[in-house]
Write a protein that holds these residues in place. Sequence first.
Motif, PDB file in Angstrom:
ATOM      1  N   ASP A   1      54.611  33.549  -0.437  1.00 17.07           N
ATOM      2  CA  ASP A   1      55.527  32.403   0.187  1.00 17.07           C
ATOM      3  C   ASP A   1      56.607  33.088   0.809  1.00 17.07           C
ATOM      4  N   ARG A   2      56.802  34.576   0.859  1.00 13.97           N
ATOM      5  CA  ARG A   2      57.640  35.274   1.295  1.00 13.97           C
ATOM      6  C   ARG A   2      57.619  35.781   2.760  1.00 13.97           C
TER       7      ARG A   2
ATOM      8  N   ARG B   1      56.389  29.715  14.245  1.00 11.29           N
ATOM      9  CA  ARG B   1      55.062  29.282  14.064  1.00 11.29           C
ATOM     10  C   ARG B   1      54.401  30.594  12.976  1.00 11.29           C
TER      11      ARG B   1
ATOM     12  N   ARG C   1      54.546  29.662   8.999  1.00  6.76           N
ATOM     13  CA  ARG C   1      54.121  28.374   8.073  1.00  6.76           C
ATOM     14  C   ARG C   1      53.695  28.783   6.771  1.00  6.76           C
ATOM     15  N   GLY C   2      54.380  27.962   5.849  1.00 10.29           N
ATOM     16  CA  GLY C   2      53.822  28.420   4.372  1.00 10.29           C
ATOM     17  C   GLY C   2      54.801  28.975   3.630  1.00 10.29           C
ATOM     18  N   VAL C   3      55.850  29.613   4.623  1.00  8.97           N
ATOM     19  CA  VAL C   3      56.780  30.526   3.855  1.00  8.97           C
ATOM     20  C   VAL C   3      58.161  29.821   3.663  1.00  8.97           C
ATOM     21  N   LYS C   4      58.539  30.087   2.431  1.00 12.49           N
ATOM     22  CA  LYS C   4      59.816  29.650   1.826  1.00 12.49           C
ATOM     23  C   LYS C   4      61.010  30.287   1.917  1.00 12.49           C
TER      24      LYS C   4
END
Length: 84
Positions: free
Chosen positions: A61-62, A4, A7-10
């Motif tokens: 995004d990290r 949770r 979210r939005g992390v690559k």
Amino acid sequence: MIRRQLRGVKVVDVRQVGGDDTVGVLLAEKLRAQGFETGLSHVERIVPSPLRRIGIRFRGDRAEITLTPEVRPNALSPLGRVPL
């Protein structure tokens, strides 16, 4: 719980502090299986000592997850205890 938070992390970098790398390796494998690009590093210690076993820091995004097997909550106080 961690899923949770990501979210939005690559990309997730897992940093294991001291001890055995087993937990860090397992977490990195689990995150990789969920589609994250992962990296794993091991450091002997960090200063100041962490106050929590798991710490998450975000940059775009990290995410960097720091795992600490041993937590010393009183390490910040020169008298050996944290003032209330």
